[in-house]
Enzyme design. Structure first.
Site, PDB file in Angstrom:
ATOM      1  N   ARG A  28       4.271  35.782 -93.662  1.00 47.37           N
ATOM      2  CA  ARG A  28       5.699  35.351 -94.315  1.00 47.37           C
ATOM      3  C   ARG A  28       7.042  35.344 -93.082  1.00 47.37           C
ATOM      4  NH1 ARG A  28       7.060  38.685 -99.248  1.00 47.37           N
ATOM      5  NH2 ARG A  28       4.987  38.306 -99.550  1.00 47.37           N
ATOM      6  N   HIS A  58      -4.249  41.421 -92.805  1.00 49.40           N
ATOM      7  CA  HIS A  58      -3.112  41.970 -93.129  1.00 49.40           C
ATOM      8  C   HIS A  58      -3.311  43.367 -92.526  1.00 49.40           C
ATOM      9  CE1 HIS A  58       0.335  43.947 -95.397  1.00 49.40           C
ATOM     10  NE2 HIS A  58       0.682  43.051 -95.153  1.00 49.40           N
ATOM     11  N   HIS A 215       8.230  51.257 -95.875  1.00 50.88           N
ATOM     12  CA  HIS A 215       7.232  50.286 -95.641  1.00 50.88           C
ATOM     13  C   HIS A 215       5.991  51.327 -95.393  1.00 50.88           C
ATOM     14  CE1 HIS A 215       5.120  47.325 -93.547  1.00 50.88           C
ATOM     15  NE2 HIS A 215       5.782  46.292 -94.748  1.00 50.88           N
TER      16      HIS A 215
END
Length: 309
Positions: A28, A58, A215
């Site tokens: 993204r 990912h 995160h």
């Protein structure tokens, strides 16, 4: 785009080292820079692979294979966040650098799987999506449920960005009903309702908002006193567990394990100034110091502890 890791990989390739890079073009906001980075690496002589068709890659992994003395030695880095120069200054993440043989072998197998030279890897220490991670999470949660049912200590603490996967939520509800104490630190979306009588009264959910974007993905299970601690690139969401290639790696070293539990989890559970507590009705209440209680801000304490500014 400016990237020190990309620069070093490019230099290594130009110096005759074998370099293989798996680049996720659908990242993204970074599609253009990733395409440019891939082009640079190819021009330098590196092999560039664009992941597996139908699955977004990912996982965050780095494998260095070196000839040392009489043999070959592997070094591995596994992370919860991207190898991205800007986000490393804005996000909280964990990375493990190790030459532990079992972990290195597992990472090597995943790279073979991703580059098309191997089938779905059978791993010894790592869990990975879309194969073993989801069933392993259910298994670990269910084990705590069994322990609590037998009257033994049972505890789950987990930290991630989002919780939406239905089977995990149902497993957590069962664990709560059995008496497992569960604390979840969920920065974003949480589809689980904590504190509902008869359903989830032993589950607490908090979101910590501060200077840095939280995160880190950490999973901690008491596991009969073994204290299983894993870090991961995956949130507890359908897309991470079924539609992406993700890694989940154990923290085996006792010193590192204790540090992750204390600084990565307990600090955030103690935060009474930047935390928001999810209520059974879906609203969040701002955590505030009680009378006579000092303010505790997890990110500030971590900065002091780790010597940042």
């Amino acid at each position: 785009t400016k990237s020190e890791i990309l620069d070093h990989l490019e230099t290594a390739a130009r110096n005759g080292k074998e370099v293989t890079a798996i680049v996720e073009l659908r990242a993204r906001f970074d599609e253009e820079s990733n395409i440019e980075g891939a082009r640079r690496l190819q021009e330098a002589g590196a092999i560039v692979v664009y992941g597996v068709v139908g699955y977004k890659t990912h996982a965050k992994m780095l494998l260095v294979v070196r000839r040392e003395g009489d043999g070959i030695k592997r070094y591995v880095h596994l992370g919860t966040g991207n190898y991205h120069t800007k986000t490393t200054k804005l996000y909280t993440d964990y990375g493990l650098m190790t030459c532990e043989k079992g972990i290195c072998q597992d990472v090597h197998k995943i790279f073979q799987e991703l580059t098309g030279m191997g089938k779905a890897a059978r791993l010894k220490q790592l869990k990975h999506s879309p194969f073993t991670l989801h069933p392993s999470l259910i298994e670990w949660i269910d084990f705590e449920t069994q322990q609590a049912t037998a009257g033994k200590p049972a505890r789950i603490i987990a930290k991630f960005n989002s919780l939406t996967e239905e089977k995990i939520i149902q497993a957590l509800y069962r664990a709560s009903q059995a008496g497992v104490e569960i604390d979840l630190i969920v920065r974003g979306i949480c589809c689980l309702k904590p504190g509902v009588p008869g359903l989830s009264e032993n589950i607490r959910v908090r979101s910590v908002i501060g200077r840095f974007l939280e995160h880190t993905r950490i999973y901690h299970f008491h596991h009969g006193g073994e204290d299983l601690v894993y870090c991961s690139s995956a949130d507890w969401m359908d897309r991470n567990l079924f539609n992406r290639v993700e890694t989940c790696f154990p923290i085996n070293d006792p010193v590192l394990k204790a540090q992750v539990i204390e600084q990565g989890l307990h600090f955030y559970l103690r935060d009474n100034s930047r935390a928001w507590l999810l209520q059974a009705d879906g609203n969040y209440l701002h955590a505030l110091p009680q009378d006579g209680e000092e303010s505790f801000i997890a990110q500030h304490v971590l900065l002091e502890t780790l010597g940042g500014s």
